[in-house]
Design an enzyme around this catalytic site. Structure first.
Site, mmCIF file in Angstrom:
data_model
loop_
_atom_site.group_PDB
_atom_site.id
_atom_site.type_symbol
_atom_site.label_atom_id
_atom_site.label_comp_id
_atom_site.label_asym_id
_atom_site.label_seq_id
_atom_site.Cartn_x
_atom_site.Cartn_y
_atom_site.Cartn_z
ATOM 1 N N GLU A 162 0.707 -1.484 -0.428
ATOM 2 C CA GLU A 162 0.098 -0.237 -0.097
ATOM 3 C C GLU A 162 0.675 1.139 0.021
ATOM 4 O O GLU A 162 0.566 2.575 0.718
ATOM 5 C CB GLU A 162 -1.045 0.301 0.849
ATOM 6 C CG GLU A 162 -2.073 -1.425 1.057
ATOM 7 C CD GLU A 162 -3.024 -0.929 2.211
ATOM 8 O OE1 GLU A 162 -3.199 0.282 3.366
ATOM 9 O OE2 GLU A 162 -4.222 -2.140 2.318
ATOM 10 N N GLU A 278 -5.995 -10.766 -0.791
ATOM 11 C CA GLU A 278 -7.279 -11.032 0.320
ATOM 12 C C GLU A 278 -8.581 -10.468 -0.100
ATOM 13 O O GLU A 278 -9.091 -9.552 -0.090
ATOM 14 C CB GLU A 278 -6.373 -9.304 0.817
ATOM 15 C CG GLU A 278 -4.132 -9.379 1.525
ATOM 16 C CD GLU A 278 -4.051 -8.113 1.565
ATOM 17 O OE1 GLU A 278 -5.138 -7.348 2.489
ATOM 18 O OE2 GLU A 278 -2.851 -7.710 1.554
ATOM 19 N N SER A 627 -48.194 -30.679 -11.640
ATOM 20 C CA SER A 627 -47.631 -29.906 -10.433
ATOM 21 C C SER A 627 -49.079 -29.999 -9.615
ATOM 22 O O SER A 627 -49.100 -30.653 -8.834
ATOM 23 C CB SER A 627 -46.965 -28.648 -10.252
ATOM 24 O OG SER A 627 -46.311 -28.433 -9.276
HETATM 25 C C1 XIL Z 1 -6.296 -6.221 8.183
HETATM 26 C C2 XIL Z 1 -6.186 -7.387 9.353
HETATM 27 O O1 XIL Z 1 -7.025 -8.485 8.209
HETATM 28 C C3 XIL Z 1 -7.007 -6.891 10.408
HETATM 29 O O2 XIL Z 1 -7.555 -7.758 11.298
HETATM 30 C C4 XIL Z 1 -5.819 -5.995 10.999
HETATM 31 O O3 XIL Z 1 -6.506 -5.386 12.363
HETATM 32 C C5 XIL Z 1 -5.725 -4.627 9.825
HETATM 33 O O4 XIL Z 1 -5.272 -5.617 8.597
HETATM 34 N N1 XIL Z 1 -5.030 -4.995 3.640
HETATM 35 C C6 XIL Z 1 -3.564 -5.914 3.935
HETATM 36 C C7 XIL Z 1 -4.439 -6.347 5.367
HETATM 37 O O5 XIL Z 1 -3.162 -5.279 3.298
HETATM 38 O O6 XIL Z 1 -3.372 -6.330 5.758
HETATM 39 C C8 XIL Z 1 -5.870 -5.915 5.636
HETATM 40 O O7 XIL Z 1 -5.544 -6.666 6.684
HETATM 41 C C9 XIL Z 1 -6.395 -5.332 4.932
HETATM 42 C C10 XIL Z 1 -6.350 -4.663 4.185
#
Ligand code: XIL
Length: 724
Positions: A162, A278, A627
């Site tokens: 990010e 993700e 039916s």
């Molecule tokens: C999230 C986790 O799922 C949560 O449990 C935590 O509190 C915050 O981070 N982008 C990412 C992940 O790269 O690491 C993030 O994960 C979600 C957004």
């Protein structure tokens, strides 16, 4: 005996008249898993946390379905290394050991991120930024330590997470070009050099792991440009970036699959590896990487489930298309139960009880033969359209195409589509119209459908309406190859008239439609008197009414054509309302089968025999229903076998020899269903009746379900056998 009636009734109700055809491949054996389904495409991964590792059912699910794992939080730098001399390995080790034991490769997540980061690396004891050499030294040590510890099991690392900006707006009052980078502390202190350094350190530590740049909203055209330009610049400068991770925190409305497709194509110019790192698809409209939990008590409506399933299914279709460059797809969390966006967002493939959701099946049971097909562009307006309406359209292969004007809508769903998906989700065109084509060909014949616009049910203004599923539904006709038997031809036609008769038992006026054949009221019998006719009492199903058989059933045209071909003696058909609409699902036991029998036996039949030229005896009277109308037929004929000589059940009721032991023997029994219903049951029942000495005929309509083409065909087969 009573029990058999009830279970049969439930069976009929489970396949109501509006059921959609099931297409594509039949649902796979339930033990097939995601990783198996995608073995020729990419690995299927899941993010796990320590709670999942402590729960046996969740561990089993992970082992069963997935062949890649990511630690949801445990390997983030700030979690592992909260201060200079403090390491917390426990959770990360548990996950890594689970992977080692089960031979599931691990994706490392993540070495450098502005969040959950080792912020201490950037500052001295007084809180002042350290020299960048000190920072890089600390970062290098961290990366080397972590990467080395898990080298044996980690196959890919999200090295930098990010780093790009969401929006690029010029700073107020500044003449500088807006920065494409996220204005994080890391960027402020080190510019984009920290990105290059992190990749270099990771490559030093493990020359074999694939190194990824990972970000959210990576399909957004603007952000895609920023990611592309950054990765290109880095690669041109020799920074070892192997892949791009598209996080995939999506929602039910977006991104558009066009944007996803374009982004993957664009990234694949730069890198050989793209992972969806993700994936979750939330029910609310927020998208991206921020933590925004679902509101409490948000109800997941059926249309939201359909949009959710569709978004997953369309996404995987695009991912399969790019299998050469996509090598992993990872779901962010095991089940809705512990999704980071909250259970009420309905985001994953498994629900809060770890059950597979509709989206799971749509993802797993894809039909590869439909992945690359393009329907033939010979679409024509459906023959059931309202005057002058172009849409809906049908092509020669049986695809249906829709267009709906709804410029302010957020979602438009057509209830017709491949089975088990909740319909076809339309996409908005630039002109404010919503467009969509069914994913595969529909079964030939007539289908009911409706639109769901932002959760509200409406009809398609392009199509005519037909009564079914206890409402006036839109109708579409996929021309059947054998449609000639119900075609409107230049032959003598009978009349269908509406009759209104008084029903004493219900204290109401009831309606029926009566077909009388051509020549009725004029033709003379041998004795010189007006010719009299046998009568078929023909019942609709649960959700229809007395209009159905003559409109969508074409009962009149079917008999006209059979009489003209000399295959049937002229006869009458009486179609009335079977009083079935009020029955609610699950309340079969409360249904009073005798109420309609009273109307039929004591009121309608005497009225018809009094007012029409009927031959009023058992050998010239038949009863048949589809039916739930078949259930009514079954009940009525067994209760009053002296009234009807010919008994017909369409989809999917049966008589067994034991039912007929103590009743007057029917002259002929007819049992039928569609090939997509339960044809074996029908064929077997007919065989048993025949073996027991009854005259019985069966019919299975090829490749149709619980729909009107099945019943048109059944009627066409049954009519010539009546009154013989
Ligand atoms: C999230 C986790 O799922 C949560 O449990 C935590 O509190 C915050 O981070 N982008 C990412 C992940 O790269 O690491 C993030 O994960 C979600 C957004």
């Amino acid at each position: 005996m009573k029990k058999t009636f009830l279970s049969l009734g439930l069976l009929l109700l489970m396949a109501p008249a509006f059921a959609q055809p099931q297409f594509g491949r039949p649902r796979q054996e339930d033990n097939r898993t995601l990783k198996e389904a995608y073995k020729n495409y990419f690995t299927m991964g899941v993010a796990v946390n320590i709670r999942n590792m402590q729960n046996e059912a969740e561990r089993d699910l992970v082992k069963r379905e997935y062949n890649s794992i990511t630690a949801e939080n445990a390997m983030k730098s700030g979690e592992l290394h909260p201060s200079e001399n403090e390491w917390k390995w426990e959770q990360a080790d548990v996950i890594a050991n689970f992977c080692r034991e089960n031979k599931i490769p691990l994706r490392g997540h993540c070495l450098v991120w502005h969040s959950q980061f080792c912020d201490w690396m950037m500052y001295d004891k007084k809180g002042k930024p350290v020299k960048k050499e000190v920072f890089y030294q600390r970062l290098r040590e961290h990366i080397h330590t972590v990467v080395n510890r898990y080298k044996d099991i980690v196959y890919a690392w999200d090295v930098v997470n990010e780093a790009m900006a969401d929006n690029v707006r010029p700073m107020w009052g500044s003449h500088e070009a807006p920065s494409p980078y996220r204005r994080s502390k890391l960027f402020e202190l080190y510019g984009d050099e920290f990105i290059a350094k992190a990749f270099e350190f990771a490559r030093e530590a493990d020359p074999n792991a694939l190194l990824f740049y990972n970000d959210y909203n990576a399909a957004d055209p603007g952000k895609c440009d920023r990611i592309y330009n950054m990765v290109k610049k880095m690669k041109d400068a020799g920074v070892p970036i192997d892949g791009i991770g598209m996080q995939g925190h999506y929602n039910i409305y977006g991104p558009s699959m066009e944007d996803v497709d374009k982004a993957i194509t664009r990234y694949s110019e730069l890198v050989k590896h793209i992972h969806i790192t993700e994936l979750d698809i939330r029910a609310n409209e927020e998208m991206g990487g921020q933590l925004r939990f679902s509101r409490e008590g948000m109800e997941i409506k059926p249309f939201v489930k359909t949009l959710h399933t569709n978004q997953f299914s369309q996404l995987f279709k695009v991912l399969r298309k790019h299998k050469d460059v996509i090598d992993n797809v990872t779901c962010w969390n095991v089940s809705d139960r512990d999704s980071w966006v909250g259970v009420n967002n309905y985001p994953l493939l498994f629900d809060k009880d770890l059950n597979r959701k509709q989206a799971y099946y749509a993802v797993r049971d894809f039909d590869p033969s439909l992945d690359n097909v393009v329907p033939v562009e010979d679409f024509k307006p459906s023959e059931l359209n309202q005057p002058g309406q172009e849409y809906p359209m049908v092509n020669s292969q049986g695809y249906a195409r829709f267009r709906v004007e709804a410029p302010q809508a957020k979602s438009v769903i057509v209830s017709l589509g491949l089975g088990g998906r909740g319909g076809t989700v339309l996409t908005k065109g630039k002109d404010g119209f919503w467009y969509g084509t069914t994913e595969g060909p529909m079964d030939e014949g007539f289908h009911y459908y409706h639109l769901t616009i932002d959760g509200g049910t409406v009809n398609d203004p392009g199509a005519q309406n037909f009564y079914g599923s206890v409402r006036w539904e839109s109708g579409i006709e996929i021309p059947a190859h054998d449609r000639d038997f119900y075609a409107l031809k230049n032959v003598p036609h009978g009349n269908i008239q509406e009759i209104l008769f008084w029903s004493e038992s219900t204290q109401s006026v009831k309606r029926a439609f009566v077909y009388t054949p051509a020549g009725y009221g004029e033709a003379k019998a041998k004795n010189g008197k007006l010719k009299r006719y046998p009568v078929l009492y023909l019942q609709h199903g649960w959700g229809e009414d007395e209009t159905a058989w003559s409109r969508q059933g074409h009962a009149g045209l079917i008999l006209d054509n059979l009489i003209a071909e000399g295959k049937c003696e002229p006869a009458m058909i009486v179609m009335t309302y079977g009083m079935t609409n009020e029955l609610k699902f699950g309340h079969m036991q409360e249904f009073d089968w005798t109420a309609f029998q009273r109307v039929l036996m004591d009121e309608l039949i005497p009225y018809v025999d009094k007012n029409f030229l009927t031959i009023a005896d058992r050998d010239h009277r038949a009863m048949t229903g589809l039916s739930m109308g078949g259930m009514e037929t079954r009940m009525a004929t067994l209760a009053r076998p002296e009234v009807f000589g010919y008994w017909g059940l369409f989809s999917c009721g049966i008589y067994e020899p034991k039912d007929l032991q103590n009743v007057q023997t029917p002259r002929h029994i007819f049992l039928s269903c569609g090939g997509r219903e339960n044809p074996d049951r029908i064929n077997q029942a007919v065989e048993e009746l025949q073996k027991a000495g009854f005259k019985a005929t069966g019919h299975v309509s090829p490749a149709t379900g619980h729909e009107f083409l099945t019943w048109r065909r059944a009627l066409h087969e049954w009519l010539p056998l009546l009154f013989k």
